[in-house]
Motif scaffolding. Structure first.
Motif, PDB file in Angstrom:
ATOM      1  N   ALA A 161      30.755  51.220  42.089  1.00 10.83           N
ATOM      2  CA  ALA A 161      29.689  50.533  42.826  1.00 10.83           C
ATOM      3  C   ALA A 161      29.677  49.034  42.607  1.00 10.83           C
ATOM      4  CB  ALA A 161      28.324  51.105  42.417  1.00 10.83           C
ATOM      5  N   ASP A 162      30.580  48.541  41.774  1.00  7.29           N
ATOM      6  CA  ASP A 162      30.559  47.121  41.419  1.00  7.29           C
ATOM      7  C   ASP A 162      31.855  46.414  41.810  1.00  7.29           C
ATOM      8  OD1 ASP A 162      28.146  46.177  39.159  1.00  7.29           O
ATOM      9  OD2 ASP A 162      28.262  48.230  39.864  1.00  7.29           O
ATOM     10  N   GLY A 163      32.400  46.790  42.953  1.00  9.02           N
ATOM     11  CA  GLY A 163      33.531  46.063  43.512  1.00  9.02           C
ATOM     12  C   GLY A 163      34.871  46.729  43.358  1.00  9.02           C
ATOM     13  N   GLY A 164      34.965  47.821  42.605  1.00  4.26           N
ATOM     14  CA  GLY A 164      36.262  48.414  42.323  1.00  4.26           C
ATOM     15  C   GLY A 164      37.017  48.901  43.537  1.00  4.26           C
ATOM     16  N   LEU A 199      36.839  48.297  34.340  1.00  8.35           N
ATOM     17  CA  LEU A 199      37.962  47.979  35.227  1.00  8.35           C
ATOM     18  C   LEU A 199      37.482  47.086  36.362  1.00  8.35           C
ATOM     19  CD1 LEU A 199      40.799  48.285  36.409  1.00  8.35           C
ATOM     20  CD2 LEU A 199      40.116  50.512  37.306  1.00  8.35           C
ATOM     21  N   GLU A 200      36.288  47.373  36.882  1.00  6.01           N
ATOM     22  CA  GLU A 200      35.740  46.526  37.947  1.00  6.01           C
ATOM     23  C   GLU A 200      35.543  45.098  37.462  1.00  6.01           C
ATOM     24  OE1 GLU A 200      33.195  49.236  40.895  1.00  6.01           O
ATOM     25  OE2 GLU A 200      32.442  49.346  38.845  1.00  6.01           O
ATOM     26  N   TRP A 201      35.079  44.937  36.224  1.00  2.97           N
ATOM     27  CA  TRP A 201      34.904  43.590  35.684  1.00  2.97           C
ATOM     28  C   TRP A 201      36.252  42.900  35.476  1.00  2.97           C
ATOM     29  CZ3 TRP A 201      31.441  40.067  35.820  1.00  2.97           C
ATOM     30  CH2 TRP A 201      30.081  40.400  35.892  1.00  2.97           C
ATOM     31  N   ALA A 202      37.269  43.652  35.061  1.00  3.97           N
ATOM     32  CA  ALA A 202      38.599  43.055  34.944  1.00  3.97           C
ATOM     33  C   ALA A 202      39.085  42.560  36.303  1.00  3.97           C
ATOM     34  CB  ALA A 202      39.585  44.066  34.351  1.00  3.97           C
ATOM     35  N   CYS A 203      38.793  43.334  37.347  1.00  2.00           N
ATOM     36  CA  CYS A 203      39.188  42.947  38.708  1.00  2.00           C
ATOM     37  C   CYS A 203      38.367  41.782  39.234  1.00  2.00           C
ATOM     38  CB  CYS A 203      39.062  44.147  39.651  1.00  2.00           C
ATOM     39  SG  CYS A 203      40.261  45.459  39.351  1.00  2.00           S
ATOM     40  N   PHE A 204      37.210  41.523  38.652  1.00  2.00           N
ATOM     41  CA  PHE A 204      36.373  40.389  39.039  1.00  2.00           C
ATOM     42  C   PHE A 204      37.080  39.067  38.722  1.00  2.00           C
ATOM     43  CE2 PHE A 204      32.917  37.377  37.845  1.00  2.00           C
ATOM     44  CZ  PHE A 204      32.179  37.370  39.020  1.00  2.00           C
ATOM     45  N   ALA A 205      37.930  39.087  37.709  1.00  2.00           N
ATOM     46  CA  ALA A 205      38.629  37.870  37.289  1.00  2.00           C
ATOM     47  C   ALA A 205      39.774  37.538  38.239  1.00  2.00           C
ATOM     48  CB  ALA A 205      39.151  38.038  35.862  1.00  2.00           C
ATOM     49  N   ASP A 206      40.192  36.279  38.191  1.00  2.00           N
ATOM     50  CA  ASP A 206      41.334  35.836  38.984  1.00  2.00           C
ATOM     51  C   ASP A 206      42.655  36.158  38.288  1.00  2.00           C
ATOM     52  OD1 ASP A 206      39.522  34.527  40.818  1.00  2.00           O
ATOM     53  OD2 ASP A 206      39.310  32.957  39.296  1.00  2.00           O
ATOM     54  N   ILE A 207      42.641  36.092  36.963  1.00  2.00           N
ATOM     55  CA  ILE A 207      43.837  36.290  36.149  1.00  2.00           C
ATOM     56  C   ILE A 207      43.468  37.233  35.002  1.00  2.00           C
ATOM     57  CG2 ILE A 207      45.549  35.154  34.663  1.00  2.00           C
ATOM     58  CD1 ILE A 207      44.971  32.554  36.271  1.00  2.00           C
ATOM     59  N   ARG A 208      44.366  38.189  34.712  1.00  2.00           N
ATOM     60  CA  ARG A 208      44.097  39.149  33.631  1.00  2.00           C
ATOM     61  C   ARG A 208      45.192  39.028  32.571  1.00  2.00           C
ATOM     62  NH1 ARG A 208      42.013  40.386  38.033  1.00  2.00           N
ATOM     63  NH2 ARG A 208      44.077  40.381  39.003  1.00  2.00           N
ATOM     64  N   ILE A 209      44.793  38.587  31.368  1.00  2.00           N
ATOM     65  CA  ILE A 209      45.669  38.552  30.207  1.00  2.00           C
ATOM     66  C   ILE A 209      45.363  39.808  29.401  1.00  2.00           C
ATOM     67  CG2 ILE A 209      46.419  37.249  28.195  1.00  2.00           C
ATOM     68  CD1 ILE A 209      46.816  35.762  30.865  1.00  2.00           C
ATOM     69  N   VAL A 210      46.350  40.671  29.227  1.00  2.00           N
ATOM     70  CA  VAL A 210      46.116  42.037  28.749  1.00  2.00           C
ATOM     71  C   VAL A 210      46.853  42.280  27.433  1.00  2.00           C
ATOM     72  CG1 VAL A 210      46.447  44.474  29.326  1.00  2.00           C
ATOM     73  CG2 VAL A 210      45.767  42.839  31.107  1.00  2.00           C
ATOM     74  N   LEU A 214      26.026  46.752  37.255  1.00  2.00           N
ATOM     75  CA  LEU A 214      26.515  46.441  35.914  1.00  2.00           C
ATOM     76  C   LEU A 214      26.693  44.938  35.746  1.00  2.00           C
ATOM     77  CD1 LEU A 214      29.169  49.295  35.545  1.00  2.00           C
ATOM     78  CD2 LEU A 214      26.728  49.335  34.958  1.00  2.00           C
ATOM     79  N   GLY A 215      25.681  44.192  36.187  1.00  2.00           N
ATOM     80  CA  GLY A 215      25.791  42.741  36.187  1.00  2.00           C
ATOM     81  C   GLY A 215      26.153  42.255  37.577  1.00  2.00           C
ATOM     82  N   PRO A 216      26.506  40.971  37.703  1.00  2.00           N
ATOM     83  CA  PRO A 216      26.741  40.398  39.036  1.00  2.00           C
ATOM     84  C   PRO A 216      28.188  40.501  39.496  1.00  2.00           C
ATOM     85  CG  PRO A 216      26.756  38.657  37.434  1.00  2.00           C
ATOM     86  CD  PRO A 216      26.520  39.934  36.653  1.00  2.00           C
ATOM     87  N   SER A 217      28.843  41.623  39.224  1.00  2.00           N
ATOM     88  CA  SER A 217      30.269  41.724  39.556  1.00  2.00           C
ATOM     89  C   SER A 217      30.507  41.901  41.053  1.00  2.00           C
ATOM     90  CB  SER A 217      30.930  42.867  38.786  1.00  2.00           C
ATOM     91  OG  SER A 217      30.272  44.087  39.039  1.00  2.00           O
ATOM     92  N   ARG A 218      29.455  41.995  41.844  1.00  2.53           N
ATOM     93  CA  ARG A 218      29.616  42.021  43.307  1.00  2.53           C
ATOM     94  C   ARG A 218      29.568  40.608  43.903  1.00  2.53           C
ATOM     95  NH1 ARG A 218      28.309  46.832  46.152  1.00  2.53           N
ATOM     96  NH2 ARG A 218      27.031  45.674  47.637  1.00  2.53           N
ATOM     97  N   ILE A 269      44.249  43.680  44.721  1.00  2.00           N
ATOM     98  CA  ILE A 269      45.099  43.227  43.623  1.00  2.00           C
ATOM     99  C   ILE A 269      46.417  44.001  43.576  1.00  2.00           C
ATOM    100  CG2 ILE A 269      45.286  43.063  41.102  1.00  2.00           C
ATOM    101  CD1 ILE A 269      42.191  42.653  41.113  1.00  2.00           C
ATOM    102  N   VAL A 270      46.350  45.320  43.671  1.00  2.00           N
ATOM    103  CA  VAL A 270      47.556  46.138  43.462  1.00  2.00           C
ATOM    104  C   VAL A 270      48.069  46.800  44.733  1.00  2.00           C
ATOM    105  CG1 VAL A 270      46.841  46.581  41.081  1.00  2.00           C
ATOM    106  CG2 VAL A 270      46.318  48.281  42.848  1.00  2.00           C
ATOM    107  N   GLY A 271      47.361  46.666  45.847  1.00  2.00           N
ATOM    108  CA  GLY A 271      47.751  47.342  47.081  1.00  2.00           C
ATOM    109  C   GLY A 271      47.023  48.673  47.217  1.00  2.00           C
ATOM    110  N   MET A 272      46.852  49.117  48.456  1.00  2.00           N
ATOM    111  CA  MET A 272      46.043  50.306  48.718  1.00  2.00           C
ATOM    112  C   MET A 272      46.637  51.570  48.102  1.00  2.00           C
ATOM    113  SD  MET A 272      43.250  51.424  49.959  1.00  2.00           S
ATOM    114  CE  MET A 272      42.610  50.223  51.146  1.00  2.00           C
TER     115      MET A 272
END
Length: 282
Positions: free
Chosen positions: A148-151, A119-130, A94-98, A158-161
């Motif tokens: 498949a894209d880093g989630g 959600l995977e793309w949101a996690c790709f960022a360093d900071i999330r303004i929601v 889904l793009g270069p999110s890996r 980010i949130v712990g296992m």
């Protein structure tokens, strides 16, 4: 490259990359994938671009993952392509999110639903303004489609296992308040304000010296999860690339000469939250 499924905007030293398919809740198809790969490479290699802001068009969705109507076009059944993907030689479906090699800051302005690949793309960022109406979920759980894209890797970081597995296993959807409580959201803002706030933050970051900022991000990413001694080795490598930079010489001069808003006795400090005692000389 001209873009149809995304927007790429230049605002000074900030680049806005926006999913631009609001009619299908900003989901990602083959063309979107291609355009995202081009846009992120463009940002990564542009010396004039310091910070990226990732967002979605419209008021409903940030991004709702893959466009499942394109199923087999998104995921190739070619054995050689599958092998290349497993070896880490492909950017993502889904793009270069890996990608893990972009050390410029990335901010997500999450303006609505961020589901599955979104959600995977949101996690790709360093900071999330929601935004307060935004929601998050591994909603692909219902269709027997994996992340498949880093989630599975970024969400636990980010949130712990424990919290990540709750979301991954159940596929339940959480609101902005819960996202903030578990550390997925860095800030929650009123609806319609995420991009404004993200750009405000991006402009502040652009005003900082960039060298040590990027090497510190690199050290944090490369060292995460490694034994402490290996992480410290990476930190030393990154530090020694930035400490002799001319910008560091200038930073030291500003400190010594009190030639910076954070060091002057009068006027407001520049760094948010800084407690400054003018009489202490520090």
């Amino acid at each position: 490259m001209e873009y149809d499924h995304i927007r790429y905007e230049e605002k000074g030293e900030v680049r806005i990359i926006a999913f631009n398919r609001p009619e299908v809740r900003n989901c990602i198809g083959p063309l979107t994938h291609t355009e995202l790969c081009d846009a992120w490479e463009r940002f990564a290699t542009d010396d004039g671009a310091k910070v990226a802001v990732l967002t979605g068009t419209g008021k409903v969705a940030f991004c709702t993952g893959g466009d499942l109507k394109h199923g087999t076009e998104i995921v190739s059944a070619d054995p050689s392509e599958i092998a290349a993907h497993c070896r880490g030689e492909r950017p993502g479906y889904l793009g270069p999110s890996r990608r893990t090699d972009i050390y410029k800051p990335i901010i997500a302005a999450v303006n609505g639903a961020a589901y599955a690949g979104g959600l995977e793309w949101a996690c790709f960022a360093d900071i999330r303004i929601v935004e307060e109406h935004a929601t998050f979920g591994v909603t692909c759980r219902r269709w027997n489609i994996g992340l498949a894209d880093g989630g599975t890797q970024r969400l636990p970081r980010i949130v712990g296992m424990g919290r990540a597995l709750d979301l991954i296993v159940t596929g339940r959807v959480i609101d902005a308040r819960e996202a903030y409580r578990i550390g997925l959201a860095n800030e929650v803002v009123p609806s319609g304000r995420s991009l404004v706030r993200a750009l405000e933050l991006a402009e502040f970051i652009c005003g900082l010296p960039q060298g040590a900022l990027r090497t510190d991000k690199e050290a944090a990413i490369r060292g995460y999860g490694l034994p402490l001694d290996e992480g410290l080795r990476i930190e030393a490598e990154c530090f020694n690339r930035s400490i002799f930079d001319p910008a560091t010489v200038e930073g030291l001069r500003q400190f010594i000469d009190r030639d910076h808003p954070d060091r002057r006795s009068e006027g407001p400090a520049r760094t948010p939250g800084l407690a400054r005692d003018p009489g202490a000389g520090k």
